[in-house]
Design an enzyme around this catalytic site. Structure first.
Site, PDB file in Angstrom:
ATOM      1  N   ARG A   1       0.835  -1.192   0.000  1.00  0.00           N
ATOM      2  CA  ARG A   1       0.000   0.000   0.000  1.00  0.00           C
ATOM      3  C   ARG A   1       0.868   1.239   0.000  1.00  0.00           C
ATOM      4  O   ARG A   1       1.910   1.279   0.678  1.00  0.00           O
ATOM      5  CB  ARG A   1      -0.907   0.049   1.241  1.00  0.00           C
TER       6      ARG A   1
ATOM      7  N   GLU B   1      -3.618   7.831  -5.337  1.00  0.00           N
ATOM      8  CA  GLU B   1      -3.693   7.161  -6.647  1.00  0.00           C
ATOM      9  C   GLU B   1      -4.883   7.710  -7.427  1.00  0.00           C
ATOM     10  O   GLU B   1      -5.979   7.778  -6.864  1.00  0.00           O
ATOM     11  CB  GLU B   1      -3.842   5.653  -6.447  1.00  0.00           C
TER      12      GLU B   1
ATOM     13  N   HIS C   1      -0.739   0.436  -9.809  1.00  0.00           N
ATOM     14  CA  HIS C   1      -1.466  -0.485  -8.915  1.00  0.00           C
ATOM     15  C   HIS C   1      -2.012  -1.686  -9.707  1.00  0.00           C
ATOM     16  O   HIS C   1      -3.220  -1.951  -9.728  1.00  0.00           O
ATOM     17  CB  HIS C   1      -2.611   0.250  -8.191  1.00  0.00           C
TER      18      HIS C   1
HETATM   19  O1  LIG Z   1      -5.829  -5.304  -2.315  1.00  0.00           O
HETATM   20  C1  LIG Z   1      -5.581  -5.865  -3.371  1.00  0.00           C
HETATM   21  O2  LIG Z   1      -5.858  -7.050  -3.589  1.00  0.00           O
HETATM   22  C2  LIG Z   1      -4.889  -5.087  -4.429  1.00  0.00           C
HETATM   23  O3  LIG Z   1      -4.767  -3.747  -4.045  1.00  0.00           O
HETATM   24  C3  LIG Z   1      -5.618  -5.137  -5.730  1.00  0.00           C
HETATM   25  O4  LIG Z   1      -6.880  -4.697  -5.512  1.00  0.00           O
HETATM   26  P1  LIG Z   1      -7.842  -4.292  -6.717  1.00  0.00           P
HETATM   27  O5  LIG Z   1      -7.385  -5.020  -7.920  1.00  0.00           O
HETATM   28  O6  LIG Z   1      -9.192  -4.692  -6.262  1.00  0.00           O
HETATM   29  O7  LIG Z   1      -7.737  -2.842  -6.860  1.00  0.00           O
END
Ligand SMILES: O=C(O)[C@H](O)COP(=O)(O)O
Length: 306
Positions: A231, A260, A281
């Site tokens: 994070r 973000e 991300h």
């Molecule tokens: O917490 C997670 O698994 C990752 O941040 C990815 O999450 P997301 O693809 O739902 O944004």
């Protein structure tokens, strides 16, 4: 059109959305996350909300969704969900535990290889032009290096197994873990001092916010590589940029950020910083993981509403 029973406010694999739609009136709009008013009104009669990491499931939002029974989280991080407020309202929260872990583990290995060896793979044009830049393309090896893992949960353990297969030594620090076959457990300071590649696998909490400040970065090896797929907010971005510019750290790969997409201040801080990889991300998101995560959450929501 009937008001939706299920609201999906961020992207989800279409076959999983179709399965939800077959059983319940479903609104699927990946743009809802950026339209707070539309999201609130969609939730007026909804029994289920499906989010990724950007939709902020706050007490205020829950108050706009009096019929809500379940939140499906298309990922594992829960820092965008007010868990106490969900509990107080009897709203169950289902993360997609394990479903994107292989994608993150592969990203960590790829990022480390990219930092150590990546230069060679950008030599195509030079080679076509008749150059032969062998000095510039010489990299380093994973074998013999030490991978440090902060946090030794599922994703870190999958990363450890892959790194071990590449000949790395694995060390880890996790206050919750007292025994680990795949890694030597060390205190935090010892982990910082010994890792050649340090990968973060802890949630963002009061204890981890700002943990990698100038002081912590300064206690890492000068040629170490920091990888953050956990994070934003755990790493002080300005301090990291300074350390890389000053050559006090070997490199960094960041997939997550305090804000973000990046705000102007962070973008400025990263301008021209050497040995830095920034990705949006995406460590946990591959075609396969999106399918697994979405299927798991569709199942959880269907079961909760049955
Ligand atoms: O917490 C997670 O698994 C990752 O941040 C990815 O999450 P997301 O693809 O739902 O944004």
């Amino acid at each position: 059109m009937a008001p939706p029973t299920v609201v999906v406010s961020e992207f989800m694999d279409e076959p999983a959305v179709a399965r939800l739609s077959q059983v319940h009136p479903t609104t699927y709009d990946p743009g809802l996350v950026d339209q707070p008013e539309a999201l609130q009104s969609a939730l007026a009669g909804a029994r289920a909300l499906v989010v990724r990491n950007r939709t902020q499931v706050t007490a205020e939002l829950l108050d706009q969704a009096p019929a809500l029974e379940v939140v499906g989280r298309l990922g594992v991080g829960l820092d965008n969900i007010d868990m106490a407020a969900c509990k107080a309202r009897g709203v169950a929260v289902h993360p997609a535990r394990g479903a994107n872990a292989d994608a993150v583990a592969e990203y960590v290995i790829a990022a480390a290889l990219q930092m150590l060896r990546g230069g060679a793979f950008f030599a195509t044009e030079a080679v076509q032009a008749g150059e032969w830049p062998r000095d510039a393309c010489q990299g380093g090896e994973m074998a013999g290096r030490t991978l440090g893992l902060l946090g030794f949960g599922d994703i870190a353990q999958r990363t450890a197994r892959r790194a071990r297969a590449l000949g790395m030594t694995i060390i880890a620090h996790d206050p919750m873990v007292t025994e680990a076959a795949e890694a030597t457990l060390l205190p935090f300071d010892a982990l910082l001092a010994a890792a050649d590649i340090l990968s973060l696998h802890v949630p963002l909490t009061d204890a981890t916010r700002g943990l990698f400040d100038a002081d912590a970065l300064g206690r890492m090896k000068r040629d170490a590589i920091l990888i953050n797929t956990a994070r934003g907010g755990i790493v002080d971005e300005a301090a990291l940029a300074e350390a890389l510019k000053a050559g006090r750290l070997g490199g960094a790969a960041l997939d997550v950020f305090a804000v973000e997409p990046l705000d102007a201040e962070a973008a400025r801080a990263f301008q021209g910083v050497p040995n830095l990889i920034l990705t949006p991300h995406i460590a946990g998101v591959t075609a396969e993981s999106n399918e697994r995560v979405s299927a798991m959450i569709a199942d959880a929501v269907l079961e909760a509403l049955a």
